[in-house]
Design a protein around this motif. Structure first.
Motif, PDB file in Angstrom:
ATOM      1  N   ALA A  18     -18.708  79.858 -23.224  1.00  0.00           N
ATOM      2  CA  ALA A  18     -18.313  80.843 -22.214  1.00  0.00           C
ATOM      3  C   ALA A  18     -19.164  80.645 -20.969  1.00  0.00           C
ATOM      4  CB  ALA A  18     -18.493  82.263 -22.747  1.00  0.00           C
ATOM      5  N   ASP A  19     -18.511  80.561 -19.824  1.00  0.00           N
ATOM      6  CA  ASP A  19     -19.206  80.434 -18.542  1.00  0.00           C
ATOM      7  C   ASP A  19     -19.286  81.800 -17.868  1.00  0.00           C
ATOM      8  OD1 ASP A  19     -19.214  77.700 -18.957  1.00  0.00           O
ATOM      9  OD2 ASP A  19     -17.577  77.286 -17.556  1.00  0.00           O
ATOM     10  N   PHE A  20     -20.471  82.150 -17.406  1.00  0.00           N
ATOM     11  CA  PHE A  20     -20.683  83.386 -16.667  1.00  0.00           C
ATOM     12  C   PHE A  20     -21.239  83.039 -15.285  1.00  0.00           C
ATOM     13  CE2 PHE A  20     -21.151  84.257 -21.157  1.00  0.00           C
ATOM     14  CZ  PHE A  20     -20.354  85.377 -21.339  1.00  0.00           C
ATOM     15  N   GLU A  21     -20.963  83.902 -14.330  1.00  0.00           N
ATOM     16  CA  GLU A  21     -21.559  83.732 -12.997  1.00  0.00           C
ATOM     17  C   GLU A  21     -22.724  84.695 -12.874  1.00  0.00           C
ATOM     18  OE1 GLU A  21     -20.370  83.954  -8.274  1.00  0.00           O
ATOM     19  OE2 GLU A  21     -18.787  83.577  -9.757  1.00  0.00           O
ATOM     20  N   VAL A  22     -23.900  84.136 -12.648  1.00  0.00           N
ATOM     21  CA  VAL A  22     -25.118  84.931 -12.502  1.00  0.00           C
ATOM     22  C   VAL A  22     -25.818  84.503 -11.217  1.00  0.00           C
ATOM     23  CG1 VAL A  22     -27.321  85.596 -13.538  1.00  0.00           C
ATOM     24  CG2 VAL A  22     -25.370  85.069 -15.018  1.00  0.00           C
ATOM     25  N   ASN A  23     -25.910  85.416 -10.283  1.00  0.00           N
ATOM     26  CA  ASN A  23     -26.550  85.130  -8.993  1.00  0.00           C
ATOM     27  C   ASN A  23     -25.959  83.892  -8.326  1.00  0.00           C
ATOM     28  OD1 ASN A  23     -28.201  87.321  -9.508  1.00  0.00           O
ATOM     29  ND2 ASN A  23     -29.918  86.096 -10.234  1.00  0.00           N
ATOM     30  N   GLY A  24     -24.644  83.754  -8.428  1.00  0.00           N
ATOM     31  CA  GLY A  24     -23.969  82.652  -7.768  1.00  0.00           C
ATOM     32  C   GLY A  24     -24.043  81.330  -8.502  1.00  0.00           C
ATOM     33  N   GLU A  25     -24.650  81.314  -9.682  1.00  0.00           N
ATOM     34  CA  GLU A  25     -24.767  80.092 -10.471  1.00  0.00           C
ATOM     35  C   GLU A  25     -23.955  80.234 -11.767  1.00  0.00           C
ATOM     36  OE1 GLU A  25     -29.032  78.156  -9.459  1.00  0.00           O
ATOM     37  OE2 GLU A  25     -29.120  79.936 -10.733  1.00  0.00           O
ATOM     38  N   ILE A  26     -23.546  79.087 -12.330  1.00  0.00           N
ATOM     39  CA  ILE A  26     -22.807  79.104 -13.584  1.00  0.00           C
ATOM     40  C   ILE A  26     -23.779  78.981 -14.754  1.00  0.00           C
ATOM     41  CG2 ILE A  26     -21.103  77.919 -15.015  1.00  0.00           C
ATOM     42  CD1 ILE A  26     -19.927  79.497 -12.687  1.00  0.00           C
ATOM     43  N   PHE A  27     -23.717  79.966 -15.612  1.00  0.00           N
ATOM     44  CA  PHE A  27     -24.564  80.080 -16.807  1.00  0.00           C
ATOM     45  C   PHE A  27     -23.636  79.968 -18.014  1.00  0.00           C
ATOM     46  CE2 PHE A  27     -26.586  83.491 -19.665  1.00  0.00           C
ATOM     47  CZ  PHE A  27     -27.408  82.573 -20.309  1.00  0.00           C
ATOM     48  N   THR A  28     -23.747  78.863 -18.738  1.00  0.00           N
ATOM     49  CA  THR A  28     -22.887  78.610 -19.888  1.00  0.00           C
ATOM     50  C   THR A  28     -23.611  78.982 -21.176  1.00  0.00           C
ATOM     51  OG1 THR A  28     -21.721  76.819 -18.776  1.00  0.00           O
ATOM     52  CG2 THR A  28     -21.628  76.839 -21.178  1.00  0.00           C
ATOM     53  N   VAL A  29     -22.931  79.774 -22.002  1.00  0.00           N
ATOM     54  CA  VAL A  29     -23.471  80.174 -23.296  1.00  0.00           C
ATOM     55  C   VAL A  29     -22.576  79.613 -24.394  1.00  0.00           C
ATOM     56  CG1 VAL A  29     -24.057  82.110 -24.798  1.00  0.00           C
ATOM     57  CG2 VAL A  29     -24.477  82.271 -22.337  1.00  0.00           C
ATOM     58  N   VAL A  30     -23.197  78.973 -25.367  1.00  0.00           N
ATOM     59  CA  VAL A  30     -22.491  78.408 -26.514  1.00  0.00           C
ATOM     60  C   VAL A  30     -22.956  79.111 -27.778  1.00  0.00           C
ATOM     61  CG1 VAL A  30     -22.089  76.330 -27.896  1.00  0.00           C
ATOM     62  CG2 VAL A  30     -22.351  76.147 -25.404  1.00  0.00           C
ATOM     63  N   SER A  31     -22.001  79.546 -28.593  1.00  0.00           N
ATOM     64  CA  SER A  31     -22.322  80.014 -29.943  1.00  0.00           C
ATOM     65  C   SER A  31     -21.922  78.908 -30.904  1.00  0.00           C
ATOM     66  CB  SER A  31     -21.568  81.300 -30.277  1.00  0.00           C
ATOM     67  OG  SER A  31     -21.895  81.757 -31.584  1.00  0.00           O
ATOM     68  N   ALA A  32     -22.896  78.398 -31.659  1.00  0.00           N
ATOM     69  CA  ALA A  32     -22.680  77.229 -32.512  1.00  0.00           C
ATOM     70  C   ALA A  32     -23.073  77.517 -33.957  1.00  0.00           C
ATOM     71  CB  ALA A  32     -23.488  76.046 -31.990  1.00  0.00           C
ATOM     72  N   TYR A  33     -22.287  76.945 -34.849  1.00  0.00           N
ATOM     73  CA  TYR A  33     -22.587  77.040 -36.279  1.00  0.00           C
ATOM     74  C   TYR A  33     -22.459  75.647 -36.886  1.00  0.00           C
ATOM     75  CZ  TYR A  33     -22.060  78.293 -41.234  1.00  0.00           C
ATOM     76  OH  TYR A  33     -22.198  78.360 -42.598  1.00  0.00           O
ATOM     77  N   VAL A  34     -23.593  74.983 -37.027  1.00  0.00           N
ATOM     78  CA  VAL A  34     -23.615  73.643 -37.614  1.00  0.00           C
ATOM     79  C   VAL A  34     -23.428  73.765 -39.128  1.00  0.00           C
ATOM     80  CG1 VAL A  34     -25.045  71.592 -38.000  1.00  0.00           C
ATOM     81  CG2 VAL A  34     -25.047  72.715 -35.761  1.00  0.00           C
ATOM     82  N   HIS A  35     -22.733  72.803 -39.694  1.00  0.00           N
ATOM     83  CA  HIS A  35     -22.501  72.786 -41.136  1.00  0.00           C
ATOM     84  C   HIS A  35     -23.827  72.862 -41.896  1.00  0.00           C
ATOM     85  CE1 HIS A  35     -19.359  70.658 -38.976  1.00  0.00           C
ATOM     86  NE2 HIS A  35     -18.532  70.799 -39.989  1.00  0.00           N
ATOM     87  N   SER A  36     -23.833  73.605 -42.985  1.00  0.00           N
ATOM     88  CA  SER A  36     -25.042  73.642 -43.815  1.00  0.00           C
ATOM     89  C   SER A  36     -25.257  72.302 -44.492  1.00  0.00           C
ATOM     90  CB  SER A  36     -24.961  74.766 -44.853  1.00  0.00           C
ATOM     91  OG  SER A  36     -23.798  74.613 -45.649  1.00  0.00           O
TER      92      SER A  36
END
Length: 280
Positions: A111-129
């Motif tokens: 998910a990309d968010f705009e924070v203070n005019g910059e793009i802040f990308t957040v990833v939620s990841a679940y690597v295989h056990s």
């Protein structure tokens, strides 16, 4: 309880963005164990979940109003599933890691968010056990290899990148209570797996291990304890939940906390939430 009692931990500075990540080990089970109380108390801006293991409709009913929800279900019912919940709406989203083999695995959302005019990308990841000697372990290595590619792409494309989640590998001896009995004998503690994390946090890919940098050269703090035996009571844990940030973003991290429950029977998951404040 899972909710910290310290005012210093609970308080959030003006302008800070609070990002939390937790493997819920089934969102329905976690809500039965009062996960909602923890959410209500923690004043989180972005909440990343792993192992949701529920249809999208159920997740939205449980979470309720006030959140924008990005959720990638796994094709296999009752397995995996990752989500990014945010108080502000993303400007763009992507629902898998970019390889068709993993498109319906429910293991990566961006998910990309705009924070203070910059793009802040957040990833939620679940690597295989993983499981040694099985296809599960081969899939784990394939996913980690794909992360090598995607992490570099994101770093080159976005202003700030934060990859959080249950990554199912301990990076060093400081990240597991019982190193010797597990090292090169169990998935998650194999040198071949650890080598990927050397790369993630090394100069070539260049991400920072936020919680480790804030905690310093100490044992833990762990984020996962088996439900079996006395692992939780003996703090025989593993640190397998991460905030991996591009360097400029890592420099904005001001405090990190593992919301470890005060007793075994008060946990809502076998993982504890990892909560970090970033000062923008």
């Amino acid at each position: 309880m899972v909710i910290p009692t310290s005012v210093e931990i609970l308080s959030k500075d003006a302008g800070a963005l609070r990002v939390a990540s937790v493997n819920v080990n089934g969102i329905r089970a976690a809500y039965k164990r009062n996960m909602a109380d923890w959410i209500a108390a923690r004043d989180v801006d972005i909440l990343c979940l792993q192992e949701v293991r529920a249809p999208d409709k159920i997740l939205r009913e449980l979470i309720g109003e006030g959140w924008h929800i990005l959720h990638a279900e796994a094709k296999d019912k009752g397995r995996a599933g990752v989500a990014v919940l945010s108080r502000t709406e993303p400007v763009a989203v992507r629902e898998h890691i970019g390889e068709d083999y993993f498109a319906e695995s429910g293991r990566w959302v961006e998910a990309d968010f705009e924070v203070n005019g910059e793009i802040f990308t957040v990833v939620s990841a679940y690597v295989h056990s993983g499981e040694l000697g099985t296809q599960k372990q081969e899939d784990k290595y394939r996913f980690l290899q794909r992360m090598n590619v995607r992490l570099v792409e994101l770093k080159n494309e976005k202003d700030h990148v934060l990859v959080v989640g249950d990554l199912n590998v301990v990076h060093t001896q400081k990240d597991i209570k019982n190193w010797k009995p597990n090292h090169n004998k169990r998935a998650g503690v194999m040198d071949e797996e650890i080598a990927y994390f050397d790369g993630f946090f090394g100069p070539e890919i260049g991400y920072k291990d936020v919680a480790r940098e804030l905690a310093g050269d100490v044992q833990g703090p762990y984020t996962w304890w088996s439900f079996r035996g006395q692992a939780f009571d003996n703090d025989a844990g593993w640190r397998i939940d991460y905030h991996m940030a591009t360097p400029a973003l890592a420099g904005k991290a001001i405090k990190s906390h593992v919301d470890r429950a005060s007793a075994y029977d008060l946990r809502f998951s076998d993982h504890a939430p990892l909560v970090v404040d970033y000062q923008f």
